[in-house]
Design a protein around this motif. Sequence first.
Motif, PDB file in Angstrom:
ATOM      1  N   GLY A  60       0.805  -1.219   0.000  1.00 27.38           N
ATOM      2  CA  GLY A  60       0.000   0.000   0.000  1.00 27.38           C
ATOM      3  C   GLY A  60       0.839   1.270   0.000  1.00 27.38           C
ATOM      4  N   ALA A  61       2.039   1.172   0.544  1.00 27.20           N
ATOM      5  CA  ALA A  61       2.943   2.324   0.602  1.00 27.20           C
ATOM      6  C   ALA A  61       3.974   2.293  -0.530  1.00 27.20           C
ATOM      7  CB  ALA A  61       3.655   2.362   1.945  1.00 27.20           C
ATOM      8  N   GLY A  62       3.873   1.278  -1.390  1.00 26.92           N
ATOM      9  CA  GLY A  62       4.820   1.181  -2.503  1.00 26.92           C
ATOM     10  C   GLY A  62       6.200   0.715  -2.079  1.00 26.92           C
ATOM     11  N   ILE A  63       6.272  -0.055  -1.014  1.00 26.29           N
ATOM     12  CA  ILE A  63       7.548  -0.545  -0.490  1.00 26.29           C
ATOM     13  C   ILE A  63       7.613  -2.052  -0.699  1.00 26.29           C
ATOM     14  CG2 ILE A  63       9.020  -0.753   1.560  1.00 26.29           C
ATOM     15  CD1 ILE A  63       7.265   1.566   2.764  1.00 26.29           C
ATOM     16  N   GLY A  64       8.649  -2.510  -1.343  1.00 31.95           N
ATOM     17  CA  GLY A  64       8.818  -3.942  -1.536  1.00 31.95           C
ATOM     18  C   GLY A  64       9.464  -4.591  -0.330  1.00 31.95           C
ATOM     19  N   VAL A  65       8.983  -5.772   0.050  1.00 35.92           N
ATOM     20  CA  VAL A  65       9.598  -6.496   1.164  1.00 35.92           C
ATOM     21  C   VAL A  65      10.404  -7.699   0.671  1.00 35.92           C
ATOM     22  CG1 VAL A  65       7.939  -5.744   2.907  1.00 35.92           C
ATOM     23  CG2 VAL A  65       7.472  -7.815   1.591  1.00 35.92           C
ATOM     24  N   LYS A  66      10.537  -7.833  -0.635  1.00 38.86           N
ATOM     25  CA  LYS A  66      11.327  -8.931  -1.182  1.00 38.86           C
ATOM     26  C   LYS A  66      12.767  -8.816  -0.674  1.00 38.86           C
ATOM     27  CE  LYS A  66      12.615 -11.286  -5.370  1.00 38.86           C
ATOM     28  NZ  LYS A  66      12.546 -11.334  -6.828  1.00 38.86           N
ATOM     29  N   GLY A  67      13.295  -9.937  -0.203  1.00 41.17           N
ATOM     30  CA  GLY A  67      14.652  -9.956   0.316  1.00 41.17           C
ATOM     31  C   GLY A  67      14.736  -9.728   1.810  1.00 41.17           C
ATOM     32  N   MET A  68      13.595  -9.392   2.422  1.00 35.43           N
ATOM     33  CA  MET A  68      13.565  -9.189   3.873  1.00 35.43           C
ATOM     34  C   MET A  68      12.993 -10.435   4.540  1.00 35.43           C
ATOM     35  SD  MET A  68      12.162  -5.341   4.313  1.00 35.43           S
ATOM     36  CE  MET A  68      12.401  -4.145   3.002  1.00 35.43           C
ATOM     37  N   GLU A  69      13.570 -10.805   5.656  1.00 30.13           N
ATOM     38  CA  GLU A  69      13.032 -11.918   6.426  1.00 30.13           C
ATOM     39  C   GLU A  69      11.896 -11.385   7.294  1.00 30.13           C
ATOM     40  OE1 GLU A  69      14.437 -15.203   9.765  1.00 30.13           O
ATOM     41  OE2 GLU A  69      15.942 -13.911   8.838  1.00 30.13           O
ATOM     42  N   ILE A  70      10.792 -12.133   7.330  1.00 29.22           N
ATOM     43  CA  ILE A  70       9.656 -11.758   8.171  1.00 29.22           C
ATOM     44  C   ILE A  70       9.429 -12.883   9.168  1.00 29.22           C
ATOM     45  CG2 ILE A  70       7.201 -11.225   8.262  1.00 29.22           C
ATOM     46  CD1 ILE A  70       7.446 -10.095   5.416  1.00 29.22           C
ATOM     47  N   ILE A  71       9.443 -12.535  10.444  1.00 27.14           N
ATOM     48  CA  ILE A  71       9.215 -13.517  11.501  1.00 27.14           C
ATOM     49  C   ILE A  71       7.850 -13.234  12.118  1.00 27.14           C
ATOM     50  CG2 ILE A  71       9.983 -14.367  13.751  1.00 27.14           C
ATOM     51  CD1 ILE A  71      12.833 -13.741  12.889  1.00 27.14           C
ATOM     52  N   ASP A  72       6.982 -14.234  12.049  1.00 26.06           N
ATOM     53  CA  ASP A  72       5.618 -14.121  12.574  1.00 26.06           C
ATOM     54  C   ASP A  72       5.598 -14.615  14.016  1.00 26.06           C
ATOM     55  OD1 ASP A  72       2.936 -14.053  13.072  1.00 26.06           O
ATOM     56  OD2 ASP A  72       2.365 -15.356  11.393  1.00 26.06           O
ATOM     57  N   LEU A  73       5.600 -13.681  14.963  1.00 24.34           N
ATOM     58  CA  LEU A  73       5.633 -14.039  16.378  1.00 24.34           C
ATOM     59  C   LEU A  73       4.294 -14.561  16.900  1.00 24.34           C
ATOM     60  CD1 LEU A  73       7.883 -11.211  17.837  1.00 24.34           C
ATOM     61  CD2 LEU A  73       8.520 -13.538  17.198  1.00 24.34           C
ATOM     62  N   SER A  74       3.245 -14.506  16.073  1.00 22.56           N
ATOM     63  CA  SER A  74       1.973 -15.073  16.497  1.00 22.56           C
ATOM     64  C   SER A  74       1.935 -16.588  16.246  1.00 22.56           C
ATOM     65  CB  SER A  74       0.803 -14.399  15.772  1.00 22.56           C
ATOM     66  OG  SER A  74       0.831 -14.701  14.386  1.00 22.56           O
ATOM     67  N   ASP A  75       2.961 -17.091  15.559  1.00 27.05           N
ATOM     68  CA  ASP A  75       3.077 -18.528  15.288  1.00 27.05           C
ATOM     69  C   ASP A  75       3.894 -19.165  16.417  1.00 27.05           C
ATOM     70  OD1 ASP A  75       3.811 -21.081  14.400  1.00 27.05           O
ATOM     71  OD2 ASP A  75       4.042 -20.431  12.320  1.00 27.05           O
ATOM     72  N   ASP A  76       3.223 -19.961  17.226  1.00 23.79           N
ATOM     73  CA  ASP A  76       3.879 -20.561  18.398  1.00 23.79           C
ATOM     74  C   ASP A  76       5.087 -21.407  18.034  1.00 23.79           C
ATOM     75  OD1 ASP A  76       2.099 -19.360  20.133  1.00 23.79           O
ATOM     76  OD2 ASP A  76       0.749 -21.094  20.189  1.00 23.79           O
ATOM     77  N   SER A  77       5.044 -22.101  16.886  1.00 24.11           N
ATOM     78  CA  SER A  77       6.178 -22.939  16.498  1.00 24.11           C
ATOM     79  C   SER A  77       7.401 -22.093  16.167  1.00 24.11           C
ATOM     80  CB  SER A  77       5.816 -23.852  15.324  1.00 24.11           C
ATOM     81  OG  SER A  77       5.526 -23.088  14.160  1.00 24.11           O
ATOM     82  N   VAL A  78       7.171 -20.907  15.625  1.00 24.92           N
ATOM     83  CA  VAL A  78       8.278 -19.993  15.318  1.00 24.92           C
ATOM     84  C   VAL A  78       8.893 -19.497  16.622  1.00 24.92           C
ATOM     85  CG1 VAL A  78       8.868 -17.743  14.341  1.00 24.92           C
ATOM     86  CG2 VAL A  78       7.376 -19.294  13.075  1.00 24.92           C
ATOM     87  N   VAL A  79       8.062 -19.093  17.546  1.00 24.62           N
ATOM     88  CA  VAL A  79       8.546 -18.600  18.845  1.00 24.62           C
ATOM     89  C   VAL A  79       9.306 -19.702  19.574  1.00 24.62           C
ATOM     90  CG1 VAL A  79       7.852 -17.700  21.103  1.00 24.62           C
ATOM     91  CG2 VAL A  79       6.734 -16.875  19.025  1.00 24.62           C
ATOM     92  N   GLU A  80       8.778 -20.914  19.538  1.00 23.12           N
ATOM     93  CA  GLU A  80       9.448 -22.042  20.191  1.00 23.12           C
ATOM     94  C   GLU A  80      10.822 -22.290  19.563  1.00 23.12           C
ATOM     95  OE1 GLU A  80       8.704 -26.788  20.558  1.00 23.12           O
ATOM     96  OE2 GLU A  80       6.992 -25.485  21.008  1.00 23.12           O
ATOM     97  N   GLY A  81      10.889 -22.226  18.237  1.00 18.29           N
ATOM     98  CA  GLY A  81      12.164 -22.424  17.550  1.00 18.29           C
ATOM     99  C   GLY A  81      13.173 -21.348  17.905  1.00 18.29           C
ATOM    100  N   LEU A  82      12.732 -20.111  17.981  1.00 18.34           N
ATOM    101  CA  LEU A  82      13.624 -19.012  18.359  1.00 18.34           C
ATOM    102  C   LEU A  82      14.096 -19.159  19.797  1.00 18.34           C
ATOM    103  CD1 LEU A  82      11.744 -16.005  16.720  1.00 18.34           C
ATOM    104  CD2 LEU A  82      13.927 -16.990  15.991  1.00 18.34           C
ATOM    105  N   THR A  83      13.208 -19.607  20.652  1.00 19.93           N
ATOM    106  CA  THR A  83      13.564 -19.813  22.059  1.00 19.93           C
ATOM    107  C   THR A  83      14.636 -20.887  22.176  1.00 19.93           C
ATOM    108  OG1 THR A  83      11.326 -19.207  22.718  1.00 19.93           O
ATOM    109  CG2 THR A  83      12.634 -20.380  24.336  1.00 19.93           C
ATOM    110  N   GLU A  84      14.492 -21.954  21.432  1.00 15.37           N
ATOM    111  CA  GLU A  84      15.476 -23.044  21.465  1.00 15.37           C
ATOM    112  C   GLU A  84      16.830 -22.578  20.918  1.00 15.37           C
ATOM    113  OE1 GLU A  84      13.813 -26.429  19.483  1.00 15.37           O
ATOM    114  OE2 GLU A  84      12.200 -26.627  20.944  1.00 15.37           O
ATOM    115  N   GLU A  85      16.797 -21.741  19.875  1.00 21.95           N
ATOM    116  CA  GLU A  85      18.046 -21.217  19.300  1.00 21.95           C
ATOM    117  C   GLU A  85      18.818 -20.390  20.311  1.00 21.95           C
ATOM    118  OE1 GLU A  85      18.251 -19.077  15.553  1.00 21.95           O
ATOM    119  OE2 GLU A  85      16.643 -20.353  14.799  1.00 21.95           O
ATOM    120  N   CYS A  86      18.087 -19.616  21.105  1.00 21.40           N
ATOM    121  CA  CYS A  86      18.720 -18.697  22.050  1.00 21.40           C
ATOM    122  C   CYS A  86      19.120 -19.375  23.365  1.00 21.40           C
ATOM    123  CB  CYS A  86      17.785 -17.527  22.343  1.00 21.40           C
ATOM    124  SG  CYS A  86      17.507 -16.496  20.905  1.00 21.40           S
ATOM    125  N   ALA A  87      18.612 -20.574  23.610  1.00 23.96           N
ATOM    126  CA  ALA A  87      18.904 -21.246  24.875  1.00 23.96           C
ATOM    127  C   ALA A  87      20.291 -21.850  24.888  1.00 23.96           C
ATOM    128  CB  ALA A  87      17.865 -22.326  25.133  1.00 23.96           C
TER     129      ALA A  87
END
Length: 87
Positions: A60-87
């Motif tokens: 909507g703002a004319g900004i491309g997000v191609k090439g950017m990583e997007i992390i969806d923190l509402s996805d519990d499996s993603v949060v769990e994976g990040l937690t394990e990485e940091c532990a």
Amino acid sequence: MGSDVMAVLRERAAESPQRIVFPESTEINILLAARQVLDEGIAQPILLGAPDELAGLAAGAGIGVKGMEIIDLSDDSVVEGLTEECA
């Protein structure tokens, strides 16, 4: 800061790009900053938020997000994976 100092800082950052997390990714100015960081080769932006929502806001703002990583923190499996990485 003088523009020559900023040019030196940009040049140094581009020599060894790091990842930068943008937690307020639903704000247009943040999306613009992330795009600029990626385009200039300064860093690899990581956006936090719902992928569909961020893509819609960016489009909507004319900004491309191609090439950017997007992390969806509402996805519990993603949060769990990040937690394990940091532990």
